[in-house]
Design a protein around this motif. Structure first.
Motif, PDB file in Angstrom:
ATOM      1  N   ASN A 186     -32.479  33.999  47.051  1.00 40.90           N
ATOM      2  CA  ASN A 186     -31.167  33.504  47.497  1.00 40.90           C
ATOM      3  C   ASN A 186     -30.645  34.375  48.636  1.00 40.90           C
ATOM      4  O   ASN A 186     -30.055  33.874  49.595  1.00 40.90           O
ATOM      5  CB  ASN A 186     -30.168  33.522  46.332  1.00 40.90           C
ATOM      6  CG  ASN A 186     -30.514  32.468  45.288  1.00 40.90           C
ATOM      7  OD1 ASN A 186     -30.402  31.271  45.542  1.00 40.90           O
ATOM      8  ND2 ASN A 186     -30.975  32.923  44.126  1.00 40.90           N
ATOM      9  N   ILE A 187     -30.847  35.666  48.512  1.00 37.92           N
ATOM     10  CA  ILE A 187     -30.409  36.597  49.567  1.00 37.92           C
ATOM     11  C   ILE A 187     -31.289  36.435  50.801  1.00 37.92           C
ATOM     12  O   ILE A 187     -30.808  36.431  51.933  1.00 37.92           O
ATOM     13  CB  ILE A 187     -30.414  38.047  49.027  1.00 37.92           C
ATOM     14  CG1 ILE A 187     -29.308  38.179  47.972  1.00 37.92           C
ATOM     15  CG2 ILE A 187     -30.220  39.057  50.157  1.00 37.92           C
ATOM     16  CD1 ILE A 187     -29.176  39.545  47.355  1.00 37.92           C
ATOM     17  N   GLN A 188     -32.579  36.257  50.580  1.00 39.42           N
ATOM     18  CA  GLN A 188     -33.485  36.027  51.715  1.00 39.42           C
ATOM     19  C   GLN A 188     -33.050  34.767  52.480  1.00 39.42           C
ATOM     20  O   GLN A 188     -32.974  34.767  53.710  1.00 39.42           O
ATOM     21  CB  GLN A 188     -34.934  35.876  51.218  1.00 39.42           C
ATOM     22  CG  GLN A 188     -35.512  37.180  50.636  1.00 39.42           C
ATOM     23  CD  GLN A 188     -36.928  36.990  50.093  1.00 39.42           C
ATOM     24  OE1 GLN A 188     -37.196  36.069  49.311  1.00 39.42           O
ATOM     25  NE2 GLN A 188     -37.853  37.872  50.479  1.00 39.42           N
ATOM     26  N   ALA A 189     -32.714  33.696  51.733  1.00 40.56           N
ATOM     27  CA  ALA A 189     -32.296  32.437  52.352  1.00 40.56           C
ATOM     28  C   ALA A 189     -30.967  32.611  53.098  1.00 40.56           C
ATOM     29  O   ALA A 189     -30.777  32.051  54.189  1.00 40.56           O
ATOM     30  CB  ALA A 189     -32.172  31.346  51.292  1.00 40.56           C
ATOM     31  N   ALA A 190     -30.070  33.394  52.525  1.00 36.97           N
ATOM     32  CA  ALA A 190     -28.760  33.607  53.157  1.00 36.97           C
ATOM     33  C   ALA A 190     -28.920  34.284  54.515  1.00 36.97           C
ATOM     34  O   ALA A 190     -28.178  34.001  55.461  1.00 36.97           O
ATOM     35  CB  ALA A 190     -27.871  34.453  52.237  1.00 36.97           C
ATOM     36  N   VAL A 191     -29.893  35.173  54.620  1.00 37.46           N
ATOM     37  CA  VAL A 191     -30.133  35.841  55.906  1.00 37.46           C
ATOM     38  C   VAL A 191     -30.778  34.867  56.896  1.00 37.46           C
ATOM     39  O   VAL A 191     -30.360  34.775  58.051  1.00 37.46           O
ATOM     40  CB  VAL A 191     -30.996  37.112  55.712  1.00 37.46           C
ATOM     41  CG1 VAL A 191     -31.600  37.580  57.027  1.00 37.46           C
ATOM     42  CG2 VAL A 191     -30.149  38.207  55.092  1.00 37.46           C
ATOM     43  N   LEU A 192     -31.742  34.138  56.409  1.00 38.59           N
ATOM     44  CA  LEU A 192     -32.422  33.180  57.291  1.00 38.59           C
ATOM     45  C   LEU A 192     -31.425  32.174  57.877  1.00 38.59           C
ATOM     46  O   LEU A 192     -31.496  31.822  59.063  1.00 38.59           O
ATOM     47  CB  LEU A 192     -33.532  32.458  56.512  1.00 38.59           C
ATOM     48  CG  LEU A 192     -34.440  31.528  57.317  1.00 38.59           C
ATOM     49  CD1 LEU A 192     -35.061  32.249  58.515  1.00 38.59           C
ATOM     50  CD2 LEU A 192     -35.540  30.943  56.426  1.00 38.59           C
ATOM     51  N   ASP A 193     -30.461  31.748  57.056  1.00 43.27           N
ATOM     52  CA  ASP A 193     -29.445  30.782  57.501  1.00 43.27           C
ATOM     53  C   ASP A 193     -28.572  31.322  58.636  1.00 43.27           C
ATOM     54  O   ASP A 193     -27.983  30.547  59.388  1.00 43.27           O
ATOM     55  CB  ASP A 193     -28.531  30.388  56.331  1.00 43.27           C
ATOM     56  CG  ASP A 193     -29.250  29.479  55.339  1.00 43.27           C
ATOM     57  OD1 ASP A 193     -30.312  28.935  55.704  1.00 43.27           O
ATOM     58  OD2 ASP A 193     -28.767  29.335  54.195  1.00 43.27           O
ATOM     59  N   GLN A 194     -28.471  32.624  58.746  1.00 49.33           N
ATOM     60  CA  GLN A 194     -27.617  33.213  59.782  1.00 49.33           C
ATOM     61  C   GLN A 194     -28.339  33.378  61.129  1.00 49.33           C
ATOM     62  O   GLN A 194     -27.714  33.723  62.125  1.00 49.33           O
ATOM     63  CB  GLN A 194     -27.100  34.585  59.320  1.00 49.33           C
ATOM     64  CG  GLN A 194     -26.171  34.498  58.111  1.00 49.33           C
ATOM     65  CD  GLN A 194     -25.822  35.871  57.546  1.00 49.33           C
ATOM     66  OE1 GLN A 194     -25.334  36.747  58.274  1.00 49.33           O
ATOM     67  NE2 GLN A 194     -26.073  36.069  56.262  1.00 49.33           N
ATOM     68  N   MET A 195     -29.637  33.153  61.119  1.00 53.53           N
ATOM     69  CA  MET A 195     -30.394  33.354  62.355  1.00 53.53           C
ATOM     70  C   MET A 195     -30.324  32.097  63.223  1.00 53.53           C
ATOM     71  O   MET A 195     -30.366  30.975  62.703  1.00 53.53           O
ATOM     72  CB  MET A 195     -31.862  33.674  62.024  1.00 53.53           C
ATOM     73  CG  MET A 195     -32.067  34.846  61.072  1.00 53.53           C
ATOM     74  SD  MET A 195     -31.282  36.395  61.597  1.00 53.53           S
ATOM     75  CE  MET A 195     -32.222  36.756  63.080  1.00 53.53           C
ATOM     76  N   SER A 196     -30.248  32.293  64.556  1.00 47.51           N
ATOM     77  CA  SER A 196     -30.079  31.119  65.419  1.00 47.51           C
ATOM     78  C   SER A 196     -31.369  30.313  65.596  1.00 47.51           C
ATOM     79  O   SER A 196     -31.384  29.113  65.344  1.00 47.51           O
ATOM     80  CB  SER A 196     -29.499  31.533  66.769  1.00 47.51           C
ATOM     81  OG  SER A 196     -30.291  32.544  67.347  1.00 47.51           O
ATOM     82  N   ALA A 197     -32.449  30.951  66.000  1.00 49.93           N
ATOM     83  CA  ALA A 197     -33.700  30.196  66.187  1.00 49.93           C
ATOM     84  C   ALA A 197     -34.890  31.139  66.244  1.00 49.93           C
ATOM     85  O   ALA A 197     -35.525  31.310  67.278  1.00 49.93           O
ATOM     86  CB  ALA A 197     -33.636  29.368  67.468  1.00 49.93           C
TER      87      ALA A 197
END
Lengths: 308, 308
Positions: free
Chosen positions: B130-141
């Motif tokens: 869940n934390i890994q996904a939360a970080v990935l979601d913040q990345m632009s591209a």
């Protein structure tokens, strides 16, 4: 110039069970696997072994048809061929022996044929170290002596084994046996202890993880070929050392560089063996297939690097 | 052109016992090992992590002095840093966890700093998916997303983990975990199943036996460097993936050929880490030493062959 190769080992019948199936009595024994692997190369290879009168003519014919010299194979009338049966567990790395019938092995008095006494390369396959020593004593002046051994001889024949290890140039042993022999966990340390016992070259086999070759302070690492399916690990170590020694015999040179290549060739042959039950894969494979697989091994570890 | 690298992971204190000794509380955590390994390369590397107010200034200073950007590391006042203590058994391949104190990890709400949202390479270190996904979601591209995981998340967070695996380009996992994740014993089959889940590249770590990189139908095999002494395996996998990703970031290319080299660099860094307790070896090693070790890796597997 090609060197003459003399191989001591068992010829046997095996019955094997793995998660992928079960065989009836099939052809086995370390000399069989070594000989079949060696037959990929253009060399004179003689086997010293013992069989019972139940050994099938079809099987001697098979080995002869591969160019192997069987004049050192003795038949003991009224006795049966060595028999082993075992079962591999799910991970294929461990096995349980179900039955061992030594049969003719208890009466094995190995005789090296005259024409092979001057063989320059000798492979003492996995057997009682007393028998291995008896064969070595019959050789006139081999330039390279290679031996294979296993846990049973380490546990029960330690003095004789140590004496023999002191007389060979190359030893082939698996990782657990190297640890057992030396009481060292690190394979680098184990190899040093074994080198101190005599052999200038130490090969430690790591099953699916490949093999390590040690010489002086140098190490060569042959990868295990990652395989989709392994049916039967029986004979992998024998195919390995058979390919190793046959390549060196054909090449007629035995430097560390030659041995590196020989280790890869042995690994390639072992990778064929495990893909079918028993000796099947070795029997039918071609030199072209072997060459292709060696290229696969090359690609497996090659990389380019230029650090700035 | 160099790529910007964003690393998510833990910063921790560890207490480690191995057959070779015992440490007090020492610096640990996957982001720490990854960052220290990555700091061998000329890249912009930012860490996203969480610490308590017991985290020593000397340790933040150490990481900063290596050029790591810590603006994504949050301190939670009144809380303690994640703590893990474990004991390695004689073979160093198995360990028992003695104590795990999640502390700040239970309140970790990762925030990627503005300047790293456009990082082209992201490494999601071993943490709650869940934390890994939360970080990935913040990345632009990001052009390359790499994730590491372990048995705990496979057992207890399977759905979320599968969803995340579907979104990454590279997964790094050890052999036992790959088998657990896919229920396949053969690593070749396991890698295929994982590739079908999403990642175009699959790295399977085999501890002392090296690592395998899978892509399409290609396999690359990095050897494990045979070492005389291994003191502490902690952080080996993190050093590996840190070196892997930092090399790719510096190179600015992410082809299979580049990744082969990256796997060797990761393996070389891991080989340093295990030779001392904790992060000690990584802290003091030089780029020159790393380059020399990479040459050792090259020599380890190089062979010449010309079959006739």
């Amino acid at each position: 110039m090609n060197d003459k190769l003399l191989v001591l080992g068992t010829m046997a019948y095996d019955a094997i069970e793995s998660p992928f199936g079960k065989t009836g009595k099939i052809l086995g024994g370390c000399a069989t696997y070594i000989g079949l692997a060696a037959s990929q190369f253009k060399i004179q290879c003689g086997l010293v072994s013992v069989i019972g009168d139940d050994f099938k003519t079809a099987h001697t014919n098979l080995l002869s048809s591969k160019g192997l010299d069987l004049s050192g194979v003795v038949t003991i009338p009224g006795e049966k061929t060595f028999f082993w049966s075992g079962k591999y567990h799910n991970d294929l790395n461990t096995r349980t022996t179900i039955d061992t019938q030594l049969n003719v092995l208890t009466k094995f008095d190995p005789k090296v044929p005259e024409k092979f006494k001057d063989a320059s390369i000798v492979l003492l396959g996995n057997l009682d170290p007393n028998i291995q020593a008896a064969v070595l004593d019959q050789m006139s002046a081999p330039k390279l002596v290679v031996m294979d051994t296993m846990n049973f001889w380490i546990e029960s024949y330690r003095d004789k084994l140590d004496e023999l290890i002191g007389k060979v140039d190359v030893i082939s042993i698996n990782d657990e046996e190297a640890r057992q022999l030396t009481e060292k966990h690190s394979l680098v340390e184990a190899a040093k202890v074994i080198q101190d016992m005599g052999p200038k070259y130490v090969i430690i086999k790591k099953g699916e993880h490949g093999a390590l070759l040690f010489h002086e302070n140098k190490i060569f690492c042959a990868p295990g070929l990652p395989l989709e399916e392994v049916f039967d690990p029986t004979g992998a170590g024998d195919s390995f050392i058979g390919g190793f020694i046959a390549y060196l015999s054909q090449r007629g040179k035995v430097s560390f560089e030659d041995m590196k290549t020989a280790v890869i060739i042995g690994s390639a042959l072992a990778s064929f063996t495990v893909q079918e039950f028993g000796t099947k894969a070795l029997e039918k494979m071609s030199f072209k297939e072997l060459s292709e697989r060696i290229q696969t091994f090359k690609r497996l570890t090659e990389f380019e690097i230029e650090l700035t």
